[in-house]
Write an enzyme that holds these catalytic residues in place. Structure first.
Site, PDB file in Angstrom:
ATOM      1  N   HIS A  89       0.806  -1.225   0.000  1.00 35.34           N
ATOM      2  CA  HIS A  89       0.000   0.000   0.000  1.00 35.34           C
ATOM      3  C   HIS A  89       0.835   1.270   0.000  1.00 35.34           C
ATOM      4  O   HIS A  89       0.278   2.367  -0.120  1.00 35.34           O
ATOM      5  CB  HIS A  89      -0.954  -0.006   1.192  1.00 35.34           C
ATOM      6  CG  HIS A  89      -2.215  -0.757   0.927  1.00 35.34           C
ATOM      7  ND1 HIS A  89      -3.098  -0.413  -0.082  1.00 35.34           N
ATOM      8  CD2 HIS A  89      -2.733  -1.851   1.516  1.00 35.34           C
ATOM      9  CE1 HIS A  89      -4.117  -1.247  -0.084  1.00 35.34           C
ATOM     10  NE2 HIS A  89      -3.918  -2.140   0.868  1.00 35.34           N
TER      11      HIS A  89
ATOM     12  N   ASP B  46     -16.300  -6.693 -12.695  1.00 36.83           N
ATOM     13  CA  ASP B  46     -16.700  -7.647 -13.739  1.00 36.83           C
ATOM     14  C   ASP B  46     -15.733  -7.565 -14.917  1.00 36.83           C
ATOM     15  O   ASP B  46     -15.674  -6.558 -15.612  1.00 36.83           O
ATOM     16  CB  ASP B  46     -18.128  -7.338 -14.197  1.00 36.83           C
ATOM     17  CG  ASP B  46     -18.656  -8.345 -15.208  1.00 36.83           C
ATOM     18  OD1 ASP B  46     -17.907  -9.250 -15.619  1.00 36.83           O
ATOM     19  OD2 ASP B  46     -19.837  -8.206 -15.589  1.00 36.83           O
TER      20      ASP B  46
END
Length: 465
Positions: A166, A398
């Site tokens: 991160h 998706d």
């Protein structure tokens, strides 16, 4: 411990941005928002997709992988820091730690196949599972800041796993990257181009130099390796997912507000779903770990750590497509007596909301203590922290074969944090990922369900006797 989910690596490849699409070499300094993440171990998110059409890994590599490679490369053109590496010089005499991208840099993409008999639906469920079953699905980060692994479960599904440091990107940035890659893969277009100019982060108080000085001191005392590992034993760790729906949260909210008025007067708590969920989890965690502990001081202070976004809290504008960190650490506190008492969730909610209100008023208030406070917090057994955010819509990722059926954050096995994301099935719900030793998981599950009953019928079943 050897992972119990057996896989076979089918292919490893290096994915870079298209040649000459990014000016290289490119050096990106770390801002004061990035530097604290030098002390943290990577995130390890997994996305499970129900996809029976992926009959074998060989079929996957022949039909779907070429498009994924191409679109990943095109996405990295905009998110090129994720294809670079973290440079940490041996001493400040050379340079400060920074991100560096050259044309030789890339992301390691691994394609694997699960062994015959591995139960995809079992791994992708909410019920209890052995934590070690997920470890082989996480890519190894040998260098760089990001690695990707796609594991095919023949005639069942796909797991997309990531390992991310991160220091290069917060969850907002990583989510933007994932959504951009998915959009390119499915629709052939990126909806929003990334913003990579680090100068947008202002530092009038000199936090960058102050944080770097602290980091060099930690590194010099050789604590860095132990801090990054931040491990706890995982041989008997159990993972499970719990869900708080809108109806349950509304009942908890009404109970807190009623008790709060009696305890604190007419000042109303606002109680967002995030605050409600965090308060409920904090009390469940406290009662799991401390109800049966007789050797304690009621006035010991316990902490609840969380991440607060900075885009809407800073007093200047940072673009929503900024690539890097723009979050700060929040730390709420309450005494053990308050949290374990009959009104523990009320004290927890007030402590968390008061902390958030302070951050809303001054995002950088007390920022000079970020590293020292979080080092103290993470080394103490008197704390718990949450990771992730229910605002990211992770279940909307998706790539062309539908939405994920399950999200897991594997790193909580070792960090002890609790993961949060939006529910994949309950509209407006919050999904909670927990990893605990078996005995503790039994206690946590009982307390979680007992707490939901209490706030439905209004009795004191949740009281820690």
């Amino acid at each position: 411990m050897t992972p119990s989910t057996k896989i076979t690596v089918v292919e490893r490849c290096q994915i870079s941005p298209p040649p000459r699409s990014v000016p290289a070499p490119a050096t990106l300094p770390l801002t004061f928002f990035d530097i604290p993440w030098l002390l943290f171990s990577p995130s390890q998110p997994l996305f499970f997709y129900d996809f029976p059409a992926a009959t074998t890994a060989t079929h996957f590599t022949q039909t779907l992988l070429p498009n994924l490679k191409l679109t990943l490369s095109l996405t990295l053109k905009h998110f090129f820091p994720l294809a670079g590496k973290l440079v940490t010089p041996p001493s400040p005499l050379f340079s400060d730690p920074h991100l560096l991208y050259t044309e030789d840099d890339s992301i390691l993409l691994t394609i694997a196949e699960a062994a015959e008999g591995v139960d995809f639906k079992n791994l992708a469920g909410d019920h209890r599972k052995m934590a070690r079953d997920f470890h082989s699905l996480v890519p190894v980060l040998r260098s760089g800041v990001l690695a990707v692994q796609i594991t095919v479960f023949p005639e069942s599904g796909i797991c997309m796993g990531f390992t991310l440091r991160h220091v290069a990107a917060d969850w907002r940035t990583f989510d933007n990257f994932l959504k951009a890659w998915a959009s390119l893969s499915k629709n052939g277009e990126i909806l929003e181009v990334a913003f990579n100019d680090r100068s947008v982060i202002k530092d009038p108080s000199g936090l960058t130099s102050s944080f770097l000085k602290e980091w060099w001191q930690i590194k010099g005392t050789q604590k860095q390796e132990s801090i990054e590992a931040n491990c706890r034993p995982t041989y008997d760790m159990i993972r499970a997912t719990f869900v708080l729906g809108p109806k349950e949260m509304e009942k908890i909210k009404k109970w807190i507000l009623t008790q709060s008025e009696m305890l604190f007067g007419s000042a109303q708590l606002l109680l967002s779903p995030y605050v409600i969920a965090c308060a409920f989890l904090w009390v469940c965690w406290m009662k799991t770990h401390w109800c049966t502990n007789e050797d304690y001081d009621d006035q010991n202070v316990h902490y609840f750590g969380f991440i607060a976004g900075g885009l809407t809290r800073l007093r200047y504008t940072v673009p929503s497509n900024y690539v890097g960190n723009c979050v700060r650490f929040g730390r709420a506190s309450a005494t053990r007596n308050e949290l374990l008492g009959e009104n523990g969730i009320v004290y927890a909610a007030k402590a968390i909301e008061d902390t958030i209100n302070k951050l809303n008023e001054d995002m950088l208030g007390g920022a000079k203590n970020w590293i020292s406070e979080w080092e103290l917090l993470r080394e103490s057994e008197l704390h718990v922290a949450v990771t992730g955010s229910p605002k990211l819509d992770l279940y909307g990722l998706d790539f062309g074969w539908g939405r994920p059926v399950k999200f897991e954050e594997v790193s909580i096995d070792t960090t002890g944090a609790i993961s949060l994301c939006e529910s994949g099935e309950v509209i407006g719900g919050i999904e909670i990922g927990v990893a605990l030793p078996r005995s503790k998981m039994d206690d946590f599950s009982i307390l979680f369900n007992k707490g939901l009953i209490q706030y439905s019928v209004g009795n004191d079943l949740f009281y820690c006797e």
